[in-house]
Design an enzyme around this catalytic site. Structure first.
Site, PDB file in Angstrom:
ATOM      1  N   LYS A  11       0.847  -1.187  -0.015  1.00  0.00           N
ATOM      2  CA  LYS A  11      -0.009  -0.053  -0.124  1.00  0.00           C
ATOM      3  C   LYS A  11       0.864   1.203  -0.137  1.00  0.00           C
ATOM      4  O   LYS A  11       2.101   1.186   0.138  1.00  0.00           O
ATOM      5  CB  LYS A  11      -0.923  -0.099   1.317  1.00  0.00           C
ATOM      6  CG  LYS A  11      -1.889  -1.288   1.192  1.00  0.00           C
ATOM      7  CD  LYS A  11      -3.190  -1.101   2.074  1.00  0.00           C
ATOM      8  CE  LYS A  11      -3.089  -1.593   3.210  1.00  0.00           C
ATOM      9  NZ  LYS A  11      -4.317  -1.947   3.903  1.00  0.00           N
ATOM     10  N   TYR A  51     -12.695  -2.212  -1.961  1.00  0.00           N
ATOM     11  CA  TYR A  51     -13.102  -2.302  -0.543  1.00  0.00           C
ATOM     12  C   TYR A  51     -14.434  -2.114  -0.486  1.00  0.00           C
ATOM     13  O   TYR A  51     -14.901  -1.784   0.442  1.00  0.00           O
ATOM     14  CB  TYR A  51     -12.384  -0.884   0.075  1.00  0.00           C
ATOM     15  CG  TYR A  51     -10.928  -1.314   0.517  1.00  0.00           C
ATOM     16  CD1 TYR A  51     -10.460  -2.411   1.021  1.00  0.00           C
ATOM     17  CD2 TYR A  51      -9.796  -0.192   0.259  1.00  0.00           C
ATOM     18  CE1 TYR A  51      -9.225  -2.651   1.569  1.00  0.00           C
ATOM     19  CE2 TYR A  51      -8.566  -0.420   0.450  1.00  0.00           C
ATOM     20  CZ  TYR A  51      -8.341  -1.773   1.153  1.00  0.00           C
ATOM     21  OH  TYR A  51      -7.046  -1.767   1.776  1.00  0.00           O
ATOM     22  N   ARG A  87      -1.852 -14.335   4.460  1.00  0.00           N
ATOM     23  CA  ARG A  87      -2.482 -13.394   5.662  1.00  0.00           C
ATOM     24  C   ARG A  87      -1.475 -13.771   7.050  1.00  0.00           C
ATOM     25  O   ARG A  87      -1.599 -12.670   7.822  1.00  0.00           O
ATOM     26  CB  ARG A  87      -3.918 -14.148   5.887  1.00  0.00           C
ATOM     27  CG  ARG A  87      -4.957 -13.703   4.715  1.00  0.00           C
ATOM     28  CD  ARG A  87      -5.365 -12.536   4.539  1.00  0.00           C
ATOM     29  NE  ARG A  87      -5.890 -11.859   5.601  1.00  0.00           N
ATOM     30  CZ  ARG A  87      -6.832 -10.668   5.837  1.00  0.00           C
ATOM     31  NH1 ARG A  87      -6.764  -9.989   4.602  1.00  0.00           N
ATOM     32  NH2 ARG A  87      -7.292 -10.315   7.070  1.00  0.00           N
ATOM     33  N   THR A  93      -4.591  -7.582  11.230  1.00  0.00           N
ATOM     34  CA  THR A  93      -5.122  -6.235  10.571  1.00  0.00           C
ATOM     35  C   THR A  93      -4.349  -5.009  11.438  1.00  0.00           C
ATOM     36  O   THR A  93      -3.903  -3.900  10.848  1.00  0.00           O
ATOM     37  CB  THR A  93      -6.591  -5.927  10.513  1.00  0.00           C
ATOM     38  OG1 THR A  93      -7.226  -7.155   9.608  1.00  0.00           O
ATOM     39  CG2 THR A  93      -7.125  -4.659   9.896  1.00  0.00           C
ATOM     40  N   HIS A 117      -1.892  -5.420   1.655  1.00  0.00           N
ATOM     41  CA  HIS A 117      -3.117  -5.946   1.564  1.00  0.00           C
ATOM     42  C   HIS A 117      -3.020  -7.384   1.161  1.00  0.00           C
ATOM     43  O   HIS A 117      -2.059  -7.621   0.102  1.00  0.00           O
ATOM     44  CB  HIS A 117      -4.029  -5.287   0.661  1.00  0.00           C
ATOM     45  CG  HIS A 117      -5.291  -5.858   0.148  1.00  0.00           C
ATOM     46  ND1 HIS A 117      -6.465  -5.987   1.267  1.00  0.00           N
ATOM     47  CD2 HIS A 117      -5.568  -6.854  -0.834  1.00  0.00           C
ATOM     48  CE1 HIS A 117      -7.556  -6.852   0.522  1.00  0.00           C
ATOM     49  NE2 HIS A 117      -6.791  -7.114  -0.592  1.00  0.00           N
ATOM     50  N   GLU A 128     -10.560  -9.673  -6.716  1.00  0.00           N
ATOM     51  CA  GLU A 128      -9.540  -8.696  -6.607  1.00  0.00           C
ATOM     52  C   GLU A 128      -8.660  -8.728  -7.858  1.00  0.00           C
ATOM     53  O   GLU A 128      -8.379  -7.874  -8.314  1.00  0.00           O
ATOM     54  CB  GLU A 128      -8.996  -8.650  -5.275  1.00  0.00           C
ATOM     55  CG  GLU A 128      -9.995  -8.506  -4.251  1.00  0.00           C
ATOM     56  CD  GLU A 128      -9.327  -8.513  -2.527  1.00  0.00           C
ATOM     57  OE1 GLU A 128      -8.173  -8.968  -2.688  1.00  0.00           O
ATOM     58  OE2 GLU A 128      -9.991  -8.528  -1.618  1.00  0.00           O
TER      59      GLU A 128
HETATM   60  P1  DAT Z   1      -7.299  -6.388   6.182  1.00  0.00           P
HETATM   61  O1  DAT Z   1      -6.494  -5.477   5.432  1.00  0.00           O
HETATM   62  O2  DAT Z   1      -6.344  -7.138   7.260  1.00  0.00           O
HETATM   63  O3  DAT Z   1      -8.003  -7.365   5.083  1.00  0.00           O
HETATM   64  P2  DAT Z   1      -9.874  -5.478   6.652  1.00  0.00           P
HETATM   65  O4  DAT Z   1     -10.131  -6.153   5.457  1.00  0.00           O
HETATM   66  O5  DAT Z   1     -10.797  -5.670   7.886  1.00  0.00           O
HETATM   67  O6  DAT Z   1      -8.494  -5.889   6.959  1.00  0.00           O
HETATM   68  O7  DAT Z   1      -9.797  -3.639   6.539  1.00  0.00           O
HETATM   69  C1  DAT Z   1      -9.372  -3.284   5.279  1.00  0.00           C
HETATM   70  C2  DAT Z   1      -8.416  -2.033   5.751  1.00  0.00           C
HETATM   71  O8  DAT Z   1      -9.010  -1.064   6.410  1.00  0.00           O
HETATM   72  C3  DAT Z   1      -7.401  -2.570   6.598  1.00  0.00           C
HETATM   73  O9  DAT Z   1      -6.041  -2.973   6.350  1.00  0.00           O
HETATM   74  C4  DAT Z   1      -6.941  -1.102   7.459  1.00  0.00           C
HETATM   75  C5  DAT Z   1      -8.466  -0.309   7.518  1.00  0.00           C
HETATM   76  N1  DAT Z   1      -9.108  -0.643   8.752  1.00  0.00           N
HETATM   77  C6  DAT Z   1      -9.850  -1.833   8.987  1.00  0.00           C
HETATM   78  N2  DAT Z   1     -10.242  -1.503  10.352  1.00  0.00           N
HETATM   79  C7  DAT Z   1     -10.345  -0.117  10.523  1.00  0.00           C
HETATM   80  C8  DAT Z   1     -10.447   0.262  11.588  1.00  0.00           C
HETATM   81  N3  DAT Z   1     -11.267  -0.070  12.721  1.00  0.00           N
HETATM   82  N4  DAT Z   1     -10.058   1.777  11.605  1.00  0.00           N
HETATM   83  C9  DAT Z   1      -9.521   2.231  10.679  1.00  0.00           C
HETATM   84  N5  DAT Z   1      -8.882   1.780   9.575  1.00  0.00           N
HETATM   85  C10 DAT Z   1      -9.385   0.172   9.400  1.00  0.00           C
HETATM   86 MG    MG Z   2      -9.630  -7.320   4.238  1.00  0.00          MG
END
Ligand code: DAT
Ligand code: MG
Length: 137
Positions: A11, A51, A87, A93, A117, A128
């Site tokens: 990223k 997203y 992962r 995360t 990511h 994706e």
């Molecule tokens: P991952 O990237 O581990 O798959 P995710 O899909 O739940 O996690 O979320 C996508 C992205 O969004 C993550 O890399 C960072 C951001 N994110 C997730 N939860 C967040 C939160 N509570 N506050 C701010 N950013 C967040």
């Molecule tokens: Mg994710």
């Protein structure tokens, strides 16, 4: 065990901090293959699709703004059980929960800037990869 492909992103924070090589080195040392690699800045429409599962979250605007703010590196990575294994290599995360030795555990401190990511399921990986590398995988 199954041969899989997954979408990995370095990223914008990872690119700006000079961690492209670090992430690629970990992928290659693990034994996975890089089938495609591209550096570029994501447009808003693609970021919103990528997203889409987070559309209703309070951090969605911040997330889309961040991921489109500067260049990122997109990769198709392949190998045995690569989706779950990447992962694990990435770490949790929230970097504060990520195990030391993982990418997020070693290089990040805040959830909004967690370097990488990786697709979270075979369905996500297909969706994706189609978005970032249309018609190629
Ligand atoms: P991952 O990237 O581990 O798959 P995710 O899909 O739940 O996690 O979320 C996508 C992205 O969004 C993550 O890399 C960072 C951001 N994110 C997730 N939860 C967040 C939160 N509570 N506050 C701010 N950013 C967040
Ligand atoms: Mg994710």
């Amino acid at each position: 065990m199954a041969e899989q492909q997954t979408l990995i992103l370095v990223k914008p924070d990872g690119v700006q901090r000079g961690l492209i090589g670090e992430v690629i080195a970990r992928i290659e040392r693990k034994g996975y293959r890089i089938d495609a690699l591209e550096l570029g800045t994501l447009d808003r429409a693609t970021a919103e699709q990528h997203y889409a599962e987070h559309t209703d979250k309070p951090f969605f605007e911040e997330l889309v703004g961040f991921i489109t703010s500067a260049p990122l590196v997109a990769m198709c990575v392949s190998g045995e059980d690569v989706i779950a294994s990447m992962r694990s290599l990435m770490g949790a995360t929230n970097p504060l929960d990520a195990t030391p030795g993982s990418i997020r555990g070693d290089f990040a401190t805040v959830i909004g800037e967690n370097i990488v990511h990786g697709s979270d399921s075979p369905e996500s990986a297909k969706r994706e990869l189609d978005l970032f590398f249309p018609g190629r995988f």
